[in-house]
Motif scaffolding. Structure first.
Motif, mmCIF file in Angstrom:
data_model
loop_
_atom_site.group_PDB
_atom_site.id
_atom_site.type_symbol
_atom_site.label_atom_id
_atom_site.label_comp_id
_atom_site.label_asym_id
_atom_site.label_seq_id
_atom_site.Cartn_x
_atom_site.Cartn_y
_atom_site.Cartn_z
ATOM 1 N N ARG A 138 0.877 3.425 3.270
ATOM 2 C CA ARG A 138 1.393 2.755 4.413
ATOM 3 C C ARG A 138 2.695 2.181 4.316
ATOM 4 N N SER A 142 0.823 -1.090 0.159
ATOM 5 C CA SER A 142 -0.088 0.068 -0.071
ATOM 6 C C SER A 142 0.971 1.273 0.187
ATOM 7 N N GLN A 171 8.178 2.156 7.064
ATOM 8 C CA GLN A 171 7.166 2.956 7.581
ATOM 9 C C GLN A 171 6.824 4.306 6.608
ATOM 10 N N ILE A 180 4.329 -2.852 10.268
ATOM 11 C CA ILE A 180 5.297 -2.658 8.909
ATOM 12 C C ILE A 180 6.795 -2.140 9.828
ATOM 13 N N SER A 190 -1.934 -2.297 12.234
ATOM 14 C CA SER A 190 -3.335 -2.814 11.499
ATOM 15 C C SER A 190 -3.407 -4.240 12.229
ATOM 16 N N SER A 199 -1.769 -3.886 4.466
ATOM 17 C CA SER A 199 -0.589 -3.243 3.993
ATOM 18 C C SER A 199 0.168 -3.651 3.070
#
Length: 387
Positions: A59, A56, A270, A265, A278, A131
């Motif tokens: 993210r 993503s 990040q 992450i 999440s 993510s």
């Protein structure tokens, strides 16, 4: 027209380190309605396994990949590129294997080819998170003469069990039990031993039981105790726990237990510092428990879920998330007398002060037998295309 059919014999789920075997059949169909038929010709066919990584953009901050460089050959439609047209990055691939060159099929004729490849043990497991995603596919490329390549993609799922990579099989097979009436290829024999070893390791890791007791307390005092007999599970198992509120000083009005995964992450990837983790809820149990001495719950771990793992980009961990609603008053004042007559009735209080607090208990979730996971897989063992 040629029909290409790819079939995974054992199912669409594998352990990393196993041998994936796929039978690919090329057929020149003979239609009963057609008045004329002709032979068909394929220049070549090739197959390759690759793992596609999706992230993503909101993210995950990824560094530029080597695949971003301009590749003249990749833009040529006559070059076999398994991940052509797919989003994300190809982070793992096996060497391509040529199935045939110059195949001629008469009307009604078909030819089958077997593709075998050992799945890399150093790759990530299949995962579809909020993510990131890791997706495995077997891609079969076919080409007619002077025509673009047609791709048949066969998605499958990979489970990773740590510890198999370092295991060395004995060289002397004379001491190993064998069936003299069966002739097995060496690769298939090792693959079978690998699956048996994984099953044994999983059984040993998840069968150990020991009593784990936890006191549940808040700032006012003790609410009760929680009991669980193990904290290591396989996907497909049930997480079972019990509560004892009889020894608590503070009455518990309601509790809920959620089986969750935590997708985090890694800090260097990040998008922004301190971004939230999440969470995904896989199962939940909620119960009202006022004046309940004991209670229990059972939460199934879905066979379709991903066991815990860690890569350089993301880590996935499992936990039990508890939420408790307690009364700010003693248990005896939770009921009021509804009548002063000889026939006394008791009713619940319309309003009362409550406190809420939560607690997280980490657990470990491992893979299971891939054959068992195949029964609930969203992927099909058979895929086809017409070229």
């Amino acid at each position: 027209m040629i029909e290409v059919l790819a079939k995974l014999g054992r199912g669409p789920v594998f352990l990393a380190g196993e041998v994936l075997e796929c039978v690919i059949t090329f057929t020149n169909p003979l239609s009963a309605l057609s008045t004329s038929a002709s032979s068909e010709m394929l220049a070549w066919a090739s197959a390759q396994i690759h793992c596609q990584f999706h992230a993503s953009e909101n993210r995950v901050a990824l560094p530029p990949s080597d695949g971003s460089k301009h590749d003249v050959q990749a833009e040529n439609e006559t070059v076999f590129v398994p991940n052509r047209g797919e989003r994300g990055q190809c982070i793992l691939s096996t060497p391509p294997k040529i199935l045939f060159c110059d195949l001629r099929l008469d009307p009604g004729e078909s030819k089958s080819y077997s593709y075998c490849e050992t799945l890399p043990v150093d790759g990530p497991p299949s995962f579809r998170g909020q993510s990131v995603k890791y997706v495995y596919k077997l891609t079969i490329g076919c080409q007619r003469v002077n025509s673009p390549i047609k791709l048949l993609r066969v998605p499958f799922r990979v489970l990773v069990l740590h510890g198999l990579k370092d295991y060395q099989f004995p060289l002397d097979e004379a001491v190993a039990p064998s069936n003299p009436f069966l002739e097995e290829e060496e690769g298939l024999k090792k693959d079978s031993r690998l699956a048996d070893l994984a099953t044994e390791l999983l059984m040993v890791a998840t069968s150990r039981r020991s009593l784990h007791l936890y006191n549940i307390s808040n700032t006012r005092g003790k609410v009760g105790t929680f009991c669980i007999f193990k904290t290591v599970y396989k996907i497909g198992e049930d997480v079972i726990g019990t509560f004892n509120f009889s020894e608590g000083d503070i009455p518990c009005l309601q509790f809920s237990v959620s089986l969750q995964t935590e997708e985090r992450i890694q800090e260097e990837f990040q998008r922004r510092r301190g971004q939230p983790v999440s969470f995904t809820v896989h199962a939940r149990h909620q119960e009202s428990c006022l004046h309940t001495a004991q209670s229990s719950f059972s939460l199934p771990i879905p066979l379709s879920s991903t066991p815990g793992f860690t890569t350089n980009v993301v880590s996935l961990k499992w936990r039990l998330h508890f939420e408790f609603v307690t009364s700010g008053e003693s248990a005896g004042t939770c009921l009021v007398r509804g009548s002063q007559s000889e026939a006394v009735t008791w009713t619940g209080m319309e309003q009362m002060e409550v406190d809420t607090f939560s607690w997280d208990l980490p657990i470990k979730v491992l893979p299971t037998n891939p054959v068992l996971a195949s029964y609930v897989s969203q992927f099909s063992s058979t895929n086809s295309i017409t070229i």
